[in-house]
Design a protein around this motif. Structure first.
Motif, PDB file in Angstrom:
ATOM      1  N   ARG A  81      44.937 -10.767  37.095  1.00  0.00           N
ATOM      2  CA  ARG A  81      45.245 -11.982  37.848  1.00  0.00           C
ATOM      3  C   ARG A  81      44.151 -12.417  38.805  1.00  0.00           C
ATOM      4  N   SER A  82      42.952 -11.851  38.647  1.00  0.00           N
ATOM      5  CA  SER A  82      41.817 -12.283  39.462  1.00  0.00           C
ATOM      6  C   SER A  82      40.529 -12.022  38.702  1.00  0.00           C
ATOM      7  N   ARG A  83      39.485 -12.760  39.080  1.00  0.00           N
ATOM      8  CA  ARG A  83      38.170 -12.534  38.489  1.00  0.00           C
ATOM      9  C   ARG A  83      37.728 -11.079  38.709  1.00  0.00           C
ATOM     10  N   GLU A  84      37.992 -10.570  39.928  1.00  0.00           N
ATOM     11  CA  GLU A  84      37.540  -9.230  40.264  1.00  0.00           C
ATOM     12  C   GLU A  84      38.167  -8.175  39.349  1.00  0.00           C
ATOM     13  N   THR A  85      39.470  -8.300  39.115  1.00  0.00           N
ATOM     14  CA  THR A  85      40.155  -7.333  38.245  1.00  0.00           C
ATOM     15  C   THR A  85      39.637  -7.403  36.821  1.00  0.00           C
ATOM     16  N   ILE A  86      39.484  -8.605  36.316  1.00  0.00           N
ATOM     17  CA  ILE A  86      39.020  -8.788  34.935  1.00  0.00           C
ATOM     18  C   ILE A  86      37.615  -8.211  34.758  1.00  0.00           C
ATOM     19  N   ASP A  95      45.497 -20.817  36.920  1.00  0.00           N
ATOM     20  CA  ASP A  95      44.128 -21.284  37.198  1.00  0.00           C
ATOM     21  C   ASP A  95      43.343 -21.448  35.903  1.00  0.00           C
ATOM     22  N   PRO A  96      43.657 -22.498  35.134  1.00  0.00           N
ATOM     23  CA  PRO A  96      42.988 -22.679  33.842  1.00  0.00           C
ATOM     24  C   PRO A  96      41.472 -22.796  33.948  1.00  0.00           C
ATOM     25  N   GLU A  97      40.971 -23.432  35.000  1.00  0.00           N
ATOM     26  CA  GLU A  97      39.524 -23.614  35.105  1.00  0.00           C
ATOM     27  C   GLU A  97      38.808 -22.280  35.265  1.00  0.00           C
ATOM     28  N   LEU A  98      39.378 -21.376  36.047  1.00  0.00           N
ATOM     29  CA  LEU A  98      38.777 -20.057  36.197  1.00  0.00           C
ATOM     30  C   LEU A  98      38.774 -19.318  34.864  1.00  0.00           C
ATOM     31  N   ARG A 100      31.770 -17.033  30.255  1.00  0.00           N
ATOM     32  CA  ARG A 100      30.904 -15.999  30.829  1.00  0.00           C
ATOM     33  C   ARG A 100      30.954 -14.700  30.022  1.00  0.00           C
ATOM     34  N   HIS A 101      32.108 -14.437  29.413  1.00  0.00           N
ATOM     35  CA  HIS A 101      32.297 -13.189  28.662  1.00  0.00           C
ATOM     36  C   HIS A 101      32.752 -13.519  27.238  1.00  0.00           C
ATOM     37  N   PRO A 102      31.876 -14.083  26.432  1.00  0.00           N
ATOM     38  CA  PRO A 102      32.272 -14.478  25.071  1.00  0.00           C
ATOM     39  C   PRO A 102      32.754 -13.276  24.270  1.00  0.00           C
ATOM     40  N   ASP A 119      46.725 -26.725  24.065  1.00  0.00           N
ATOM     41  CA  ASP A 119      45.933 -27.957  24.186  1.00  0.00           C
ATOM     42  C   ASP A 119      45.110 -27.965  25.465  1.00  0.00           C
ATOM     43  N   ALA A 120      45.659 -27.394  26.533  1.00  0.00           N
ATOM     44  CA  ALA A 120      44.965 -27.398  27.823  1.00  0.00           C
ATOM     45  C   ALA A 120      43.652 -26.636  27.758  1.00  0.00           C
ATOM     46  N   TYR A 121      43.549 -25.726  26.815  1.00  0.00           N
ATOM     47  CA  TYR A 121      42.339 -24.920  26.725  1.00  0.00           C
ATOM     48  C   TYR A 121      41.345 -25.424  25.695  1.00  0.00           C
TER      49      TYR A 121
END
Length: 247
Positions: A83-88, A108-111, A118-120, A152-154
């Motif tokens: 649930r956060s950039r840091e955890t992922i 947070d779809p944009e994140l 960033r991580h393909p 669709d949002a993605y």
């Protein structure tokens, strides 16, 4: 088609749930690390791991998850509490093959789009559906999204895969599940991994011929021994092989 033998952890033990009820887990008396090794030995190319304690905000299983990642000998697709950039990015740094994101994708779809770029090939979108809505917080809260709108949002976000789970049916009505999963697979721009529909090798055979289905999670059926992993892998491997035409 890829078969992902699936392990779910709660308080350091392998469990399975009925419709996501964390308070009613069925315990399996097996060693998680040895089970992961046995899947690799059987020929699995990936495994899927869900940390139920992380979904509830606890790091109880963190050390065990790290041990499984190191010992499994195959890439691990990890979900639960992302649930956060840091955890992922913490788990990517720890060597996990892919990270599965559900709740954060609704919040947070944009994140999540940024993380996918960033991580393909390392970010997987989880779409858990109940009564026509995407669920979050470990299947406990209903979002405003229909699964179709969620996809669709993605748009063209470069996810490694999309995991689709029909919580309504959850192993009770496979026909309904296949209908929902095949419909979403037809709309998705990313290959879909089906969750919760594999009870036997027959289900794998059926899934293999649905357009845009790239794999399936198999957990409860392996622990109940209604599915043999070696046989499942063999069926999945041969499902799309060309068939010679009669002359």
């Amino acid at each position: 088609m890829m078969i992902y033998p699936t392990m779910e952890l709660q308080q350091g033990r392998c469990v399975t749930l009925d419709k996501g009820r964390l308070d009613a887990a069925m315990l399996w008396h097996v060693d998680p690390v040895e089970t992961a090794r046995s899947w690799a030995a059987a020929g699995a190319e990936w495994m899927h791991l869900t940390d139920f304690d992380a979904i509830e905000g606890r790091d109880t299983n963190a050390g065990l998850v790290e041990e499984i990642i190191r010992a499994a000998e195959i890439p691990v697709q990890l979900g639960g509490g992302m649930r956060s950039r840091e955890t992922i990015e913490h788990w990517i740094d720890k060597g996990v093959g892919r990270v599965v994101i559900g709740t954060l994708a609704a919040l947070d779809p944009e994140l999540v789009k940024e993380l996918a770029k960033r991580h393909p090939d390392q970010i997987v979108l989880s779409v858990d559906v109940w009564k026509g809505r995407v669920m979050t917080e470990g299947w406990r809260n209903s979002s405003a999204f229909t699964p179709e709108a969620f996809l669709d949002a993605y748009g063209d976000a470069p996810f490694a895969a999309v995991i689709v789970t029909d919580i309504d049916s959850d192993m009770e009505d496979v026909e309904a599940q296949l209908g929902l999963i095949s419909g979403l697979a037809a709309k998705a721009r990313t290959p879909v991994i089906a969750s919760g529909v594999v009870r036997s090798v027959d289900d794998i055979s059926r899934l293999a011929y649905i357009h845009n289905i790239s794999g399936a999670l198999a957990g409860r059926s392996l622990f109940r021994k209604t599915l043999d992993l070696g046989e499942a892998l063999e069926v999945a491997k041969g499902a799309h092989e060309p068939v010679a035409q009669f002359q």
